[in-house]
Design an enzyme around this catalytic site. Structure first.
Site, short mmCIF file in Angstrom:
data_model
loop_
_atom_site.label_atom_id
_atom_site.label_comp_id
_atom_site.label_asym_id
_atom_site.label_seq_id
_atom_site.Cartn_x
_atom_site.Cartn_y
_atom_site.Cartn_z
CG ASP A 529 61.35 -2.19 6.17
OD1 ASP A 529 61.79 -2.22 7.34
OD2 ASP A 529 61.95 -2.67 5.19
CG HIS A 530 59.83 0.53 12.89
ND1 HIS A 530 60.06 1.89 12.71
CD2 HIS A 530 59.34 0.42 14.15
CE1 HIS A 530 59.75 2.54 13.81
NE2 HIS A 530 59.30 1.67 14.71
NE ARG A 531 64.50 -3.58 6.88
CZ ARG A 531 64.80 -4.33 5.83
NH1 ARG A 531 65.93 -5.00 5.81
NH2 ARG A 531 63.99 -4.43 4.79
#
Ligand code: CAO
Length: 557
Positions: A529-531
């Site tokens: 999850d690039h967040r």
């Protein structure tokens, strides 16, 4: 402190109904009448409120479960102010309220009810023959006095069949359709969205179509809510489809909001936040809008990613295609596991920006070690596959990179780091993908893990894992190593922030010390999850994993 068991109350004619929303979490404090779960039959949506005040100690149902009268919903730790309250107001003792054992179910179906007691007939024919005008009135709606008209589903001139839903009513506990008592043409509509109506109020006038008018079936009425025995037993459940299943027809006066598929509690929640529910995309069963969808919507609006004029992001509804136009078809309903898995994967895919980091580990030595231990493992009653090593190695990597052992808080403002190491293992079963969780992997040896993987996966295939065994994972491994392929990109099992997709190992030529050598290479993908995770951290994580798998002694460090 006393425990109070809240159970599903009398839900009338319905035997098993779907839990479509769980509105509380462990540790939540609830007051009497606070909604706990939302149930949905094909006729009505109903919240089950708490019958007592207290703190939620245990939740015994999950979204997707089917429950019937008497099923245990939650256990509450009683609030101090419950003590003696029962005596004071004459309410049922808390332990019994959920079961509502003395609550009367709604009476027989509409037709039977009409035959038994035609007096309160809400359909009043102006003349005896089928072509006459028929006044359709609000039928007995049980305990509710005045309820809101939230949708008018027909327009003047529409032709309706018996049982077609005409209007949708909403109380603070239930949403219910009022179906047509007979077929005919809508001559005049006498109520509008926003009106408050009670039993006997005129809804519309139908011009008969030859079908003899019968007493209007009552709307699908949820029976007594916890602690509230119904006063009347003569209200019949409707045989109408739910609002969501109403025929595709332009609503006469209904707003898009009223057509939205949401429980009363969620509507109330949305109203409190000033959210137009018609703009909220539902992620629940049958596209139902859940409280979390309203929260996600508000968050998106606050972040300027949705609902802003000139911008925003809204997925168009999937077109309803009649495939039979193109050839022979057979429609098979998805089972519960596949429906829920699909919803969760979809939610993850549209919520978490996925990035995929591929790598390959040299497991030549690991494989030699594993093979040397196969007999010993068999003697212990298990099969030592690569997966046990992967589970263990992942925990070593999670320890080194704690951001991978974390979840985003619900408001997206914080990272919740976990101090425990529970690993989910994707198991392919005949009934769909199941992800049982191996707990406290850091405290277990390889044989113990191998045993547990074997035991959990066979129970998953026999549908014998409990809901608790499917919860609490920090990180998931999905192995297609025994199946095939070269690489694949699994979808993150939210609220985790990463998942490892493992493909089959194969012998590869590897350039080493000036020559090619044959090594057993294990390809894998980390979806993250690039967040939460940056690209560099992901590459460092996968590199470290190759180091651990390349020299399994690292798990001792
Ligand atoms: N490379 C080469 N061989 C592998 C391997 C790999 N990465 N992983 C497993 N194998 C081998 C095993 O050693 C075993 O070999 P032998 O039978 O010769 O001993 C064989 O493949 C079968 O293994 P398995 O699948 O029975 O056992 P497992 O422990 O590897 O996996 C389980 C167990 C439950 C994960 C697996 O059976 C399964 O269900 N996998 C599918 C998961 C899935 O559906 N993922 C996709 C979801 S989408 O994200």
């Amino acid at each position: 402190m006393a425990s109070i068991e809240i159970r599903v109350p009398d839900i009338g004619d319905f035997d098993q109904v779907d839990v479509i929303d769980v509105l509380v979490a462990r540790g939540d404090r609830v007051a009497p009448e606070d909604p706990l779960i939302t149930l949905e039959s094909d006729k009505a949506t109903m919240d089950v409120p708490s019958s007592a005040a207290g703190t939620v100690a245990e939740i015994h149902v999950a979204v997707g479960d089917q429950v019937g009268e008497g099923a245990l919903i939650v256990t509450l730790e009683a609030a101090a102010d419950n003590d003696g309250a029962d005596d004071a107001d004459g309410a049922e003792p808390p332990a019994e309220t959920g079961a509502a054992s003395d609550a009367k179910p709604p009476a027989a179906s509409a037709g039977e009810d009409a035959a038994a007691d035609p007096a309160p007939s809400p359909a009043s024919p102006a003349a005896a023959d089928g072509e006459a005008s028929v006044e359709v009135r609000v039928p007995d709606i049980g305990d509710f006095d005045q309820v809101d008209v939230i949708d008018v589903l027909v327009a003047a001139g529409d032709t309706v069949a018996p049982e077609d839903p005409l209007i949708t009513l909403e109380s603070d506990k239930a949403t219910m359709d009022v179906p047509a008592p007979a077929g005919g043409i809508v001559e005049r509509i006498a109520c509008a969205v926003g009106d408050k109506v009670g039993e006997g109020d005129l809804i519309l006038v139908l011009r008969g179509s030859g079908n003899p008018p019968a007493a209007a079936p009552a709307p699908a009425r949820p029976a007594a809510t916890a602690g509230q025995a119904p006063q009347r037993a003569d209200a019949a459940p409707a045989a109408s489809p739910s609002a969501a299943a109403a025929p595709a027809r332009a609503p006469a006066g209904g707003s898009a909001a009223s057509k939205a598929h949401a429980s009363p509690a969620v509507r109330k929640f949305a109203r409190e936040l000033g959210v137009d529910v018609s703009l909220v995309r539902g992620s629940g069963p049958k596209g139902r809008i859940l409280k979390s969808d309203v929260q996600a919507y508000v968050k998106d609006v606050m972040h300027g990613t949705r609902g802003q004029p000139g911008g925003g992001f809204a997925l168009p509804a999937a077109p309803d295609i009649d495939f039979s136009k193109f050839g022979e078809i057979e429609t098979t309903p998805l089972n519960k596991i596949r429906r829920l898995t699909g919803q969760n994967l979809h939610r993850s895919w549209i919520t978490a920006p996925h990035v995929f980091q591929m790598d390959a580990a040299d497991i030549t030595e690991l494989e030699a070690f594993r093979k040397s231990k196969i007999d010993e493992a068999e003697a212990k009653g298990t099969k030592l596959t690569l997966l046990a090593f992967l589970v263990k190695a992942s925990v070593v990597a999670l320890r080194k990179f704690p951001d991978f052992n974390a979840s985003l808080s619900a408001d997206g403002e914080a990272l919740v780091h976990k101090k425990y190491f529970h690993i989910g293992v994707a198991v392919n079963t005949d009934h769909g993908l199941v992800v049982p969780v191996i707990r406290d992997v850091d405290q277990k040896g390889l044989y113990e893990l191998a045993l547990e993987i074997r035991e959990l996966s066979s129970r998953a295939r026999e549908r014998k894992v409990t809901p608790a065994e499917l919860q609490g994972a920090c990180f998931t491994i999905s192995s297609l190593g025994g199946v095939g392929g070269t690489h694949f990109t699994p979808i993150i099992n939210l609220p985790e922030v990463a998942i490892l997709g493992v493909s089959p190992a194969s012998m590869q030529p590897v350039w080493r010390d000036g020559e090619f050598v044959a090594r057993l290479m294990l390809p894998f993908t980390l979806s993250y999850d690039h967040r939460v995770i940056d690209g560099v951290a992901a590459a460092q994580f996968t590199r470290f994993l190759t180091t651990v798998l390349g020299d399994i002694r690292h798990i001792l460090l």
